[in-house]
Write an enzyme that holds these catalytic residues in place. Structure first.
Site, mmCIF file in Angstrom:
data_model
loop_
_atom_site.group_PDB
_atom_site.id
_atom_site.type_symbol
_atom_site.label_atom_id
_atom_site.label_comp_id
_atom_site.label_asym_id
_atom_site.label_seq_id
_atom_site.Cartn_x
_atom_site.Cartn_y
_atom_site.Cartn_z
ATOM 1 N N ASP A 161 0.861 -1.187 0.000
ATOM 2 C CA ASP A 161 0.000 0.000 0.000
ATOM 3 C C ASP A 161 0.896 1.235 0.000
ATOM 4 O O ASP A 161 2.132 1.114 -0.033
ATOM 5 C CB ASP A 161 -0.966 -0.025 1.203
ATOM 6 C CG ASP A 161 -2.315 0.616 0.847
ATOM 7 O OD1 ASP A 161 -2.320 1.776 0.386
ATOM 8 O OD2 ASP A 161 -3.363 -0.047 1.026
ATOM 9 N N HIS A 234 -3.068 3.242 -4.598
ATOM 10 C CA HIS A 234 -2.424 2.676 -3.398
ATOM 11 C C HIS A 234 -1.003 2.197 -3.706
ATOM 12 O O HIS A 234 -0.557 1.185 -3.166
ATOM 13 C CB HIS A 234 -3.268 1.540 -2.806
ATOM 14 C CG HIS A 234 -4.521 2.033 -2.124
ATOM 15 N ND1 HIS A 234 -4.526 2.511 -0.826
ATOM 16 C CD2 HIS A 234 -5.799 2.160 -2.564
ATOM 17 C CE1 HIS A 234 -5.757 2.898 -0.500
ATOM 18 N NE2 HIS A 234 -6.548 2.701 -1.540
ATOM 19 N N GLU A 297 -10.077 2.739 -4.759
ATOM 20 C CA GLU A 297 -9.691 4.123 -4.486
ATOM 21 C C GLU A 297 -8.532 4.604 -5.362
ATOM 22 O O GLU A 297 -7.587 5.211 -4.869
ATOM 23 C CB GLU A 297 -9.302 4.271 -2.995
ATOM 24 C CG GLU A 297 -10.435 3.906 -2.069
ATOM 25 C CD GLU A 297 -10.044 3.957 -0.588
ATOM 26 O OE1 GLU A 297 -10.893 4.333 0.230
ATOM 27 O OE2 GLU A 297 -8.892 3.617 -0.250
ATOM 28 N N TRP A 366 -17.144 -3.937 -1.097
ATOM 29 C CA TRP A 366 -16.878 -3.294 0.210
ATOM 30 C C TRP A 366 -17.713 -2.045 0.416
ATOM 31 O O TRP A 366 -18.078 -1.722 1.535
ATOM 32 C CB TRP A 366 -15.385 -3.008 0.379
ATOM 33 C CG TRP A 366 -14.804 -1.885 -0.436
ATOM 34 C CD1 TRP A 366 -14.449 -1.932 -1.752
ATOM 35 C CD2 TRP A 366 -14.497 -0.564 0.017
ATOM 36 N NE1 TRP A 366 -13.925 -0.719 -2.147
ATOM 37 C CE2 TRP A 366 -13.940 0.137 -1.085
ATOM 38 C CE3 TRP A 366 -14.618 0.114 1.238
ATOM 39 C CZ2 TRP A 366 -13.519 1.468 -0.995
ATOM 40 C CZ3 TRP A 366 -14.193 1.434 1.311
ATOM 41 C CH2 TRP A 366 -13.658 2.100 0.213
ATOM 42 N N ASP A 393 -11.655 -2.680 11.636
ATOM 43 C CA ASP A 393 -10.886 -1.503 12.064
ATOM 44 C C ASP A 393 -11.828 -0.456 12.666
ATOM 45 O O ASP A 393 -11.372 0.506 13.278
ATOM 46 C CB ASP A 393 -10.059 -0.907 10.917
ATOM 47 C CG ASP A 393 -10.880 -0.510 9.696
ATOM 48 O OD1 ASP A 393 -11.970 -1.098 9.468
ATOM 49 O OD2 ASP A 393 -10.444 0.400 8.961
ATOM 50 N N TRP A 441 -7.960 -3.415 8.499
ATOM 51 C CA TRP A 441 -7.137 -2.303 8.003
ATOM 52 C C TRP A 441 -6.353 -1.764 9.190
ATOM 53 O O TRP A 441 -6.889 -1.608 10.304
ATOM 54 C CB TRP A 441 -8.022 -1.215 7.393
ATOM 55 C CG TRP A 441 -8.754 -1.701 6.179
ATOM 56 C CD1 TRP A 441 -10.091 -1.936 6.062
ATOM 57 C CD2 TRP A 441 -8.175 -2.026 4.908
ATOM 58 N NE1 TRP A 441 -10.382 -2.393 4.799
ATOM 59 C CE2 TRP A 441 -9.227 -2.460 4.073
ATOM 60 C CE3 TRP A 441 -6.876 -2.009 4.403
ATOM 61 C CZ2 TRP A 441 -9.019 -2.859 2.750
ATOM 62 C CZ3 TRP A 441 -6.674 -2.402 3.078
ATOM 63 C CH2 TRP A 441 -7.738 -2.825 2.270
HETATM 64 C C1 TNX Z 1 -10.786 1.886 2.531
HETATM 65 S S1 TNX Z 1 -11.690 -0.867 1.788
HETATM 66 C C2 TNX Z 1 -9.735 1.210 1.967
HETATM 67 C C3 TNX Z 1 -8.493 1.022 2.730
HETATM 68 C C4 TNX Z 1 -8.558 1.696 4.069
HETATM 69 C C5 TNX Z 1 -9.923 1.472 4.677
HETATM 70 C C6 TNX Z 1 -10.065 1.997 6.061
HETATM 71 C C7 TNX Z 1 -10.692 -0.534 0.682
HETATM 72 C C8 TNX Z 1 -10.752 -1.424 -0.440
HETATM 73 N N1 TNX Z 1 -9.845 0.518 0.788
HETATM 74 O O1 TNX Z 1 -7.387 1.454 1.986
HETATM 75 O O2 TNX Z 1 -7.568 1.176 4.881
HETATM 76 O O3 TNX Z 1 -10.891 2.069 3.856
HETATM 77 O O4 TNX Z 1 -11.272 1.568 6.646
#
Ligand code: TNX
Length: 503
Positions: A161, A234, A297, A366, A393, A441
């Site tokens: 990441d 990421h 993301e 998610w 988390d 996370w």
């Molecule tokens: C979203 S869930 C993210 C993570 C973060 C998390 C924190 C996802 C696929 N990506 O990079 O750690 O939220 O809750």
């Protein structure tokens, strides 16, 4: 009551009791690993009555239908576990050990019974983020042991990441040398202003031997590892190590706070080649069917701003940056297919159009269940991982009195109320839902102890959701079966989060 978690499919209680004493274990050679684990588990199971002796027989039995199913019979002088596979035997052993340990805690003999059990879903997972904070191979193995206790069978290993690259890659050593370390770590919450840092270099990475040891340990527990290389977003740590993967010439280093980075891989052929090289090494290290390529993301500003990224979009005949992400993901899927593997990614991989997703690719939903529903309807396999129920988390209680967490509130009862099959999903597509998993996370999980605290008891509730039949789910019953498990986990050195009050 039989205090087994997850609750078995069928229990027939019988008259009589079994005093275990010092049992003799009889098992065929192909059940050697299971037999050793049973004997180790029994020896730390508490006080045994040495005046009597029973036999425990383990046997593979083709009459057991389900791959992971088992039959456990407890009679006054003999206990038998039968299953189609080693995995089934291992699950039967876990049930027996929970009963033995529970009985020892309560100072009771084992009740005679016959248990016939099998899981509702094939994918019962836990995801561990080792980038935001690093957890070494010993901690990973410890988590695998605890997962196996509750019949969780997929370990999703989030290896890379923005804040740290933890996977050794022989061809590109700077990924760990540079990408494995950051100059400091955020103190407090990411929303606090001004942001403060501890200014201590932080990092680490696994060696190939570490990975091999974890893979072997997982295999011995019948847990499949799903490695994740998160791309094209990421990727800040990787771009810091190899700047030619990025879109700008601005110097960057692995990220020291949380949130979403603007950095994204550039879409050039050389970058595709680089990631194929990385995935080739991933396939050499990990034997499982699925390789996770992230996809979440991935902010597209850099692609929108970059002349060469825009040229590339035109050249590929793509109409938007979302389509370009889908193109990138499809390239990764095609490469994995040449290695006989399947791609899985977070639900953003649907954003460039579900029709652009390779047909055998699976989706992890998610951002709620909508992505999963859409993917299942388009005949993709789905793992349900909604923030609402599976983010470990998030706070489990408080927030007053609880250690700092990212936010949210996912109580034990909330996890217990999760159902991976959403009511709006047509019955014809139910088979596409492979199962679900909990997410650890690690932005706000700095230590192994804290990771266990966030995992338990919520992983117990999740295990029951994913294993037991839906109509067997009963919160009060679960709470009373949980009673021993706090102590049981405590004996294994796990300090759990708040346990449910007795109903
Ligand atoms: C979203 S869930 C993210 C993570 C973060 C998390 C924190 C996802 C696929 N990506 O990079 O750690 O939220 O809750």
């Amino acid at each position: 009551m039989i205090p087994v978690i997850p609750r078995p499919l069928d229990i027939e209680l019988q008259a009589g009791h079994c005093r275990l004493g010092r049992p003799r274990i009889e098992a065929a050679a192909e059940l050697e690993i299971e037999s050793r684990r049973l004997s180790a588990g029994l020896s730390d199971g508490g006080d045994v009555d040495t005046n009597c002796s029973t036999t425990i027989r383990l046997a593979l039995d083709p009459s057991v239908q389900h791959r992971e199913g088992y039959r456990l019979s407890i009679q006054p002088a003999e206990i038998a576990i039968a299953a189609l596979t080693q995995a089934g035997i291992a699950h039967g052993i876990q049930s027996l050990l929970q009963m033995v340990r529970g009985a020892a805690i309560e100072n009771q003999p084992l009740p005679c019974c016959i248990i016939a059990d099998q899981p509702r879903f094939p994918w019962r997972g836990l995801m561990m983020d080792v980038s935001r904070h690093f957890f070494d191979a010993d901690q990973v193995c410890r988590m695998l042991d605890l997962m196996a206790m509750y019949k969780l069978n997929r370990f999703h290993w989030h290896l890379t990441d923005d804040q740290g690259w933890r996977l050794p890659v022989a061809k590109y050593p700077r990924l760990t040398e540079i990408g494995g370390f950051r100059e400091g770590t955020l103190v407090g919450h990411d929303k606090d202003r001004p942001r403060r840092y501890d200014d201590r270099r932080y990092g680490g990475f696994y060696t190939v031997e570490d990975i091999r040891r974890v893979v072997a340990h997982a295999a011995s527990l019948h847990i499949t590892i799903v490695p994740e290389i998160d791309m094209p977003g990421h990727m800040q740590a990787a771009i810091a190590a190899y700047p030619h993967l990025g879109n700008t010439t601005a110097p960057i280093s692995p990220r020291c706070h949380w949130g979403i980075s603007q950095n994204i891989l550039n879409p050039q052929e050389s970058t595709v080649q680089f990631m194929e090289d990385v995935l080739a090494e991933v396939c050499d290290l990990f034997p499982g069917e699925f390789v996770h390529i992230g996809g979440d993301e991935a902010l597209k500003h850099e692609w929108a701003e970059s002349r060469s990224a825009q040229d590339r979009m035109l050249e590929l005949g793509l109409k938007s940056e979302h389509e370009m992400q889908s193109w990138f993901i499809a390239r990764m899927g095609a490469f994995l297919a040449t290695r006989g593997r399947r791609l899985i990614g977070w639900d953003e991989i649907l954003e460039g159009g579900v029709e652009r997703l390779p047909q055998n690719a699976a989706v992890m939903s998610w951002r709620g269940m909508a992505g999963g529903i859409k993917a299942a309807a388009a005949k993709h396999d789905v793992v349900m991982t909604p923030t609402s129920h599976t983010y470990f988390d998030f706070y489990q209680a408080g927030p007053q009195g609880e250690p700092l967490a990212i936010g949210g509130m996912t109580t034990l009862e909330k996890v217990y109320g999760f159902d991976p099959i959403p009511p709006e999903l047509e019955t014809a597509h139910h088979g596409r839902i492979l199962g679900g998993q909990g997410q650890l996370w690690a932005e706000y999980i700095p230590t192994p102890e804290h990771q266990l605290y966030m995992s338990f008891p919520r992983a117990c509730a999740l295990a029951e959701v994913l294993w037991s039949p839906k109509d067997a789910r009963d919160w009060n019953h679960f709470v009373s079966r949980m009673r021993n498990h706090g102590e049981l986990l405590g004996r294994l050195g796990v300090k759990t989060g708040p346990m449910p009050a007795d109903a």
